[in-house]
Design a protein around this motif. Structure first.
Motif, PDB file in Angstrom:
ATOM      1  N   UNK A 179       0.761  -1.099  -0.114  1.00  0.00           N
ATOM      2  CA  UNK A 179      -0.033  -0.007  -0.160  1.00  0.00           C
ATOM      3  C   UNK A 179       0.835   1.338  -0.167  1.00  0.00           C
ATOM      4  N   UNK A 180       0.615   2.159  -0.802  1.00  0.00           N
ATOM      5  CA  UNK A 180       1.436   3.390  -0.703  1.00  0.00           C
ATOM      6  C   UNK A 180       0.627   4.551  -0.100  1.00  0.00           C
ATOM      7  N   UNK A 181       1.073   4.912   0.795  1.00  0.00           N
ATOM      8  CA  UNK A 181       0.264   5.910   1.861  1.00  0.00           C
ATOM      9  C   UNK A 181       0.276   7.218   1.188  1.00  0.00           C
ATOM     10  N   UNK A 182       0.936   7.587   0.068  1.00  0.00           N
ATOM     11  CA  UNK A 182       1.011   8.749  -0.558  1.00  0.00           C
ATOM     12  C   UNK A 182      -0.149   8.657  -1.816  1.00  0.00           C
ATOM     13  N   UNK A 183       0.028   7.708  -2.534  1.00  0.00           N
ATOM     14  CA  UNK A 183      -0.683   7.711  -3.718  1.00  0.00           C
ATOM     15  C   UNK A 183      -2.343   7.031  -3.510  1.00  0.00           C
ATOM     16  N   UNK A 184      -2.243   6.416  -1.983  1.00  0.00           N
ATOM     17  CA  UNK A 184      -3.551   5.718  -1.639  1.00  0.00           C
ATOM     18  C   UNK A 184      -4.026   4.859  -2.557  1.00  0.00           C
TER      19      UNK A 184
END
Length: 368
Positions: A179-184
């Motif tokens: 999971x990318x917390x920036x790109x969500x």
């Protein structure tokens, strides 16, 4: 018309006229013909994130050769063109342009205005991609060109999904994802780039619940320890095998968790004892399934700590790491800290650190 050939070939003077002649005469159209065998290639649609690159040029050349060869053999040959929305990748590109040229974020614009910018990007670069392919002489049937967000494509996806679901080949389950917390957004394994980064290995003391001592675990990610639901040791490890079946106390959270024996633990690595956080590590998740460990997620989609993190609720994951290490040291649980370089997964789009998270996702059953 020139009477002499120019000394240097200039494709701009020759090729556009030839291509336009092909287009005017419908040379690439592939209508159903009962007298001809059908042959078709669906172009892997290039993302509308910019311009074509050398990989596209090579791939298009191979598809063009095959299509033209089949057309010459008498087939009704269709090369179906299209472009892909590449939602997150396109969003990143538009955001970069906003930030660099206007010093704005998508939140400054609002949803509707930002969507307008994304569609404008698609129109600009989607058309540019098509024109680049035409410059290469691609023999596509452009009258059939598709965009992956066209209604027809969306309907086909829904129909295929429902058909596979009805056959039991698509199912939903909770698994560890990238999971990318920036790109969500979730990332496939192929979309994660691993970078060797300097870090630390923290040795933490977990007191045994019966008061007979403690067990020391080593971790690179103390910010996940609020989600620990067990400690695992190798059942063949003489240092720890007598502790299997006992329980220990999770520091700071003061929660009792079991000590289990599992071959996953490598004898001699770290301390030999591994904290189990099934909601935040794919290996821990598998160990948790084998030993029926509780699954507690402590990190939100945006990389902050959630309510399961106790007093660290709302903190950024890396700020939380610093706070936990400080608290462990003050409370006497931190045994030692040593430098440790290891591979860290990063998002191939934004290069932020990827977070392994438990999430309900759709999967396709591949066995049949």
């Amino acid at each position: 018309m020139r009477k002499e050939l120019p000394k240097v070939y200039d494709p701009r003077e020759v090729e556009p006229h030839i291509y336009q002649m092909w287009m005017d005469n419908g040379c690439f159209k592939a209508d159903a013909d009962p007298k001809k065998k059908p042959f078709s290639i669906v172009m892997p649609p290039p993302n509308v994130t910019g311009q074509l690159h050398m990989g596209h040029a090579m791939d298009s050349t191979l598809q063009d050769i095959l299509t033209r060869f089949k057309r010459m053999q008498g087939y009704s040959a269709l090369w179906l063109p299209g472009t892909d929305h590449a939602g997150i990748a396109t969003q990143i590109k538009v955001e970069e342009r906003l930030r660099e040229e206007e010093h704005l974020t998508r939140y400054d614009l609002g949803r509707e205005k930002f969507l307008e910018r994304v569609w404008a990007w698609k129109e600009k670069y989607g058309n540019r991609i098509v024109e680049q392919q035409k410059k290469m002489g691609a023999s596509c049937d452009w009258s059939r060109s598709r965009f992956t967000m066209d209604e027809g494509c969306s309907q086909a996806v829904r129909e295929a999904f429902c058909e596979l679901y009805d056959k039991g080949l698509i199912y939903k389950g909770s698994r560890i994802i990238n999971w990318c917390p920036h790109c969500l957004t979730a990332l496939s394994d192929a979309e994660v780039e691993y970078t060797d980064k300097p870090g630390h290995l923290w040795h933490i003391r977990y007191p045994l619940a019966d008061g007979s001592g403690d067990i020391v675990v080593a971790t690179t990610r103390p910010e996940t320890m609020m989600g620990d639901t067990g400690v695992a040791v190798n059942p063949e490890d003489e240092h720890f095998k007598h502790l299997i079946g006992k329980t220990c106390i999770l520091p700071i959270m003061n929660r009792e968790i079991p000590i289990v024996g599992d071959d996953y633990c490598e004898i001699g690595f770290g301390t030999g004892a591994v904290k189990m956080t099934p909601a935040h590590d794919p290996n821990d998740f598998e160990v948790g399934l084998r030993h029926n460990l509780e699954v507690i997620r402590v990190i939100n989609d945006d990389g902050t700590i959630n309510e399961n993190g106790g007093k660290y609720n709302g903190m950024d994951r890396y700020e939380c790491r610093k706070a936990i290490v400080k608290d462990l040291e003050e409370q006497g649980y931190l045994v030692k800290t040593e430098p440790y370089s290891h591979n860290v997964g990063t998002c191939y789009r934004c290069h932020n650190d990827v977070e392994p998270l438990i999430s309900a996702q759709w999967f396709v059953k591949m066995e049949p």
